[in-house]
Design a protein around this motif. Structure first.
Motif, PDB file in Angstrom:
ATOM      1  N   PHE A   1     -73.394  -4.272-113.952  1.00  0.00           N
ATOM      2  CA  PHE A   1     -73.937  -5.607-113.691  1.00  0.00           C
ATOM      3  C   PHE A   1     -72.936  -6.456-112.924  1.00  0.00           C
ATOM      4  O   PHE A   1     -71.729  -6.164-112.903  1.00  0.00           O
ATOM      5  CB  PHE A   1     -74.302  -6.295-115.012  1.00  0.00           C
ATOM      6  CG  PHE A   1     -73.111  -6.559-115.891  1.00  0.00           C
ATOM      7  CD1 PHE A   1     -72.610  -5.556-116.713  1.00  0.00           C
ATOM      8  CD2 PHE A   1     -72.490  -7.799-115.878  1.00  0.00           C
ATOM      9  CE1 PHE A   1     -71.491  -5.779-117.506  1.00  0.00           C
ATOM     10  CE2 PHE A   1     -71.369  -8.031-116.669  1.00  0.00           C
ATOM     11  CZ  PHE A   1     -70.872  -7.020-117.484  1.00  0.00           C
ATOM     12  N   CYS A   2     -73.462  -7.492-112.285  1.00  0.00           N
ATOM     13  CA  CYS A   2     -72.615  -8.449-111.575  1.00  0.00           C
ATOM     14  C   CYS A   2     -72.331  -9.608-112.529  1.00  0.00           C
ATOM     15  O   CYS A   2     -73.265 -10.309-112.938  1.00  0.00           O
ATOM     16  CB  CYS A   2     -73.317  -8.960-110.318  1.00  0.00           C
ATOM     17  SG  CYS A   2     -72.425 -10.349-109.601  1.00  0.00           S
ATOM     18  N   PRO A   3     -71.053  -9.833-112.876  1.00  0.00           N
ATOM     19  CA  PRO A   3     -70.736 -10.898-113.852  1.00  0.00           C
ATOM     20  C   PRO A   3     -71.010 -12.292-113.298  1.00  0.00           C
ATOM     21  O   PRO A   3     -71.047 -13.266-114.058  1.00  0.00           O
ATOM     22  CB  PRO A   3     -69.246 -10.689-114.140  1.00  0.00           C
ATOM     23  CG  PRO A   3     -68.727  -9.908-112.991  1.00  0.00           C
ATOM     24  CD  PRO A   3     -69.866  -9.095-112.435  1.00  0.00           C
ATOM     25  N   ASN A   4     -71.212 -12.402-111.991  1.00  0.00           N
ATOM     26  CA  ASN A   4     -71.514 -13.711-111.400  1.00  0.00           C
ATOM     27  C   ASN A   4     -73.016 -13.965-111.306  1.00  0.00           C
ATOM     28  O   ASN A   4     -73.477 -15.067-111.609  1.00  0.00           O
ATOM     29  CB  ASN A   4     -70.852 -13.794-110.016  1.00  0.00           C
ATOM     30  CG  ASN A   4     -71.075 -15.147-109.366  1.00  0.00           C
ATOM     31  OD1 ASN A   4     -70.918 -16.183-110.025  1.00  0.00           O
ATOM     32  ND2 ASN A   4     -71.441 -15.151-108.102  1.00  0.00           N
ATOM     33  N   CYS A   5     -73.779 -12.956-110.917  1.00  0.00           N
ATOM     34  CA  CYS A   5     -75.236 -13.138-110.731  1.00  0.00           C
ATOM     35  C   CYS A   5     -76.014 -12.972-112.039  1.00  0.00           C
ATOM     36  O   CYS A   5     -77.126 -13.475-112.155  1.00  0.00           O
ATOM     37  CB  CYS A   5     -75.790 -12.120-109.744  1.00  0.00           C
ATOM     38  SG  CYS A   5     -75.187 -12.304-108.076  1.00  0.00           S
ATOM     39  N   GLN A   6     -75.462 -12.203-112.971  1.00  0.00           N
ATOM     40  CA  GLN A   6     -76.230 -11.892-114.186  1.00  0.00           C
ATOM     41  C   GLN A   6     -75.633 -12.585-115.393  1.00  0.00           C
ATOM     42  O   GLN A   6     -74.549 -12.236-115.851  1.00  0.00           O
ATOM     43  CB  GLN A   6     -76.280 -10.374-114.398  1.00  0.00           C
ATOM     44  CG  GLN A   6     -77.064  -9.670-113.303  1.00  0.00           C
ATOM     45  CD  GLN A   6     -77.028  -8.169-113.437  1.00  0.00           C
ATOM     46  OE1 GLN A   6     -76.384  -7.497-112.656  1.00  0.00           O
ATOM     47  NE2 GLN A   6     -77.702  -7.633-114.453  1.00  0.00           N
TER      48      GLN A   6
ATOM     49  N   PRO B   1     -68.449  -4.291-104.445  1.00  0.00           N
ATOM     50  CA  PRO B   1     -68.912  -5.685-104.412  1.00  0.00           C
ATOM     51  C   PRO B   1     -70.426  -5.816-104.630  1.00  0.00           C
ATOM     52  O   PRO B   1     -71.186  -4.969-104.171  1.00  0.00           O
ATOM     53  CB  PRO B   1     -68.531  -6.158-103.000  1.00  0.00           C
ATOM     54  CG  PRO B   1     -68.313  -4.934-102.198  1.00  0.00           C
ATOM     55  CD  PRO B   1     -67.947  -3.831-103.140  1.00  0.00           C
ATOM     56  N   CYS B   2     -70.822  -6.870-105.333  1.00  0.00           N
ATOM     57  CA  CYS B   2     -72.238  -7.165-105.553  1.00  0.00           C
ATOM     58  C   CYS B   2     -72.902  -7.403-104.193  1.00  0.00           C
ATOM     59  O   CYS B   2     -72.358  -8.119-103.354  1.00  0.00           O
ATOM     60  CB  CYS B   2     -72.348  -8.412-106.418  1.00  0.00           C
ATOM     61  SG  CYS B   2     -73.980  -9.172-106.412  1.00  0.00           S
ATOM     62  N   PRO B   3     -74.085  -6.802-103.948  1.00  0.00           N
ATOM     63  CA  PRO B   3     -74.742  -6.969-102.646  1.00  0.00           C
ATOM     64  C   PRO B   3     -75.180  -8.412-102.373  1.00  0.00           C
ATOM     65  O   PRO B   3     -75.438  -8.770-101.224  1.00  0.00           O
ATOM     66  CB  PRO B   3     -75.974  -6.048-102.734  1.00  0.00           C
ATOM     67  CG  PRO B   3     -76.172  -5.740-104.170  1.00  0.00           C
ATOM     68  CD  PRO B   3     -74.829  -5.899-104.836  1.00  0.00           C
ATOM     69  N   VAL B   4     -75.222  -9.243-103.403  1.00  0.00           N
ATOM     70  CA  VAL B   4     -75.637 -10.638-103.203  1.00  0.00           C
ATOM     71  C   VAL B   4     -74.441 -11.564-103.044  1.00  0.00           C
ATOM     72  O   VAL B   4     -74.374 -12.358-102.106  1.00  0.00           O
ATOM     73  CB  VAL B   4     -76.537 -11.114-104.378  1.00  0.00           C
ATOM     74  CG1 VAL B   4     -76.787 -12.616-104.299  1.00  0.00           C
ATOM     75  CG2 VAL B   4     -77.851 -10.349-104.370  1.00  0.00           C
ATOM     76  N   CYS B   5     -73.447 -11.467-103.963  1.00  0.00           N
ATOM     77  CA  CYS B   5     -72.368 -12.466-103.944  1.00  0.00           C
ATOM     78  C   CYS B   5     -70.979 -11.886-103.699  1.00  0.00           C
ATOM     79  O   CYS B   5     -70.022 -12.639-103.533  1.00  0.00           O
ATOM     80  CB  CYS B   5     -72.374 -13.238-105.266  1.00  0.00           C
ATOM     81  SG  CYS B   5     -71.729 -12.267-106.632  1.00  0.00           S
ATOM     82  N   GLY B   6     -70.850 -10.580-103.706  1.00  0.00           N
ATOM     83  CA  GLY B   6     -69.556  -9.972-103.410  1.00  0.00           C
ATOM     84  C   GLY B   6     -68.624  -9.799-104.612  1.00  0.00           C
ATOM     85  O   GLY B   6     -67.576  -9.166-104.495  1.00  0.00           O
TER      86      GLY B   6
END
Ligand SMILES: [Zn+2]
Length: 276
Positions: free
Chosen positions: A270-275, A250-255
Motif C-alpha cells: 500500500f501507499c502510506p500517503n494515498c491510503q 514509487p506510488c504511481p499517483v504520488c511517488g
C-alpha cells in the motif's frame, strides 16, 4: 489462487471450447495431494461421468459449476493453479488432479496449486454444498448495488471490529474476492488495509464500492490477472498495481514509496500517503 475474474475467464473459455462434448473418460487425480477435496472414489467418478455431455459452465464467487448431463454437476471450487485445454493429439501433463478426456480426443486437466474442491453432485445437490449454499451477492451480480453494499456494511459494523482487508478477504463477505484483487481495490479506494469499516464515512463507502465494482470489471475484461494462466496457458492481461513487484517502488499517483506488511494471513502492499 483464482479469484472471481479468473473463474469467469476460464468459464467463458470452457464454454467456447468444450460445451457439448461427450466425456470418454473422467478421472480424479493421479497426483496425491491431501488438500484436494473429492467427494467420489476414483472408479465411481469415472463410472458416473462416462458418456455424459458437458453443459455450459457458470460461476458464482470462487466456484465454477459444470453440468455433466444428464443428471450431474461438477464443481471446481476455491482453487488456483492450472485448468488447461488439450487439443486432440496434444501430450497430456503427467500429473493432474482431474482429467476429462472427450470422445473427440481433446481433454482438459486441472492441477491445483494449494487446495481446491473437485466434486461431482447429483444436479441440484451442489447448491447445498457448504460455501455455495447461502452465498452472499457477488460483485458481478445485478443485486450488488450501493444500497446492498451499505446494508452489508451496516450489518457488519454491529459485530466485531473489521478492517477493510478483512471485509475484502475473509469469510467470503464479498464472494469471489481474495488477497490479490483486494490490494488494487484498497489502492483505488484510498483506504489502508487496517482501516476499520465502522469508521468509514458515506464518501469512503462510496469510493470503496466503486473501487470494488470497477476493479472486478476491469480484471474480467482483461481476462484475469497476469500472474494466473487461462485455459490455453496464456497469462491474463490485467497487470496488478499493488503486488510484490511494487513494494519499494514509487506510488504511481504520488511517488511515495510503497510499503509491504504482513497482515491477516498474507502480504499487503500500500501507499502510506494515498491510503489512509
Ligand atoms: Zn500514493
Amino acid at each position: 489462487m483464482f479469484e472471481l475474474p479468473e473463474y469467469l475467464t476460464i468459464a467463458a473459455q470452457l464454454n467456447e471450447t468444450i460445451t457439448g462434448k461427450i466425456i470418454f473418460e473422467g478421472r480424479l487425480g493421479n497426483s496425491p495431494h491431501k488438500f484436494v477435496w473429492y467427494n467420489r472414489k476414483p472408479e465411481e467418478f469415472t463410472e458416473l461421468t462416462r458418456g455424459k455431455k458437458v453443459g455450459e459452465a457458470t460461476v458464482r464467487g470462487r466456484w465454477l459449476f459444470l453440468p455433466i448431463q444428464p443428471g450431474y454437476v461438477f464443481l471446481l471450487g476455491e482453487c488456483g493453479g492450472k485448468v488447461l485445454f488439450h487439443p486432440e493429439g496434444a501430450k497430456l501433463p503427467e500429473k493432474y488432479h482431474l482429467l476429462f478426456k472427450f470422445q473427440d480426443e481433446s481433454a482438459i486437466t486441472v492441477m491445483t496449486q494449494m487446495w481446491g474442491a473437485m466434486e461431482l453432485f447429483e444436479a441440484g445437490k451442489e447448491q447445498d454444498r457448504q460455501y455455495v449454499k447461502n452465498m452472499r451477492t457477488t460483485p458481478v451480480e445485478l443485486g450488488f448495488t450501493f444500497d446492498y453494499f451499505n446494508l452489508l456494511l451496516d450489518g457488519l459494523v454491529q459485530g466485531e471490529k473489521r478492517s477493510i482487508k478483512s471485509l475484502l478477504t475473509q469469510d467470503q463477505l464479498i464472494p469471489g474476492m481474495g488477497n490479490s484483487i483486494a490490494q488494487d481495490i484498497m489502492f483505488r479506494a484510498g483506504l489502508h488495509p487496517k482501516h476499520l469499516i465502522n469508521e468509514l464515512d458515506t464518501h469512503q463507502r462510496e469510493r470503496l464500492f466503486i473501487a470494488i465494482t470497477s476493479t472486478v470489471q476491469t480484471v474480467v475484461e482483461e481476462g484475469g490477472r497476469y500472474d494466473e494462466i487461462d485455459l490455453f496457458g496464456n497469462p491474463g492481461g490485467y497487470l496488478r498495481i499493488m503486488d510484490n513487484k511494487s513494494a519499494g517502488q514509487p506510488c504511481p499517483v504520488c511517488g511515495t514509496t510503497i510499503e509491504k506488511i504482513q497482515y491477516l494471513g498474507g502480504a499487503c502492499y500500500f501507499c502510506p500517503n494515498c491510503q489512509l
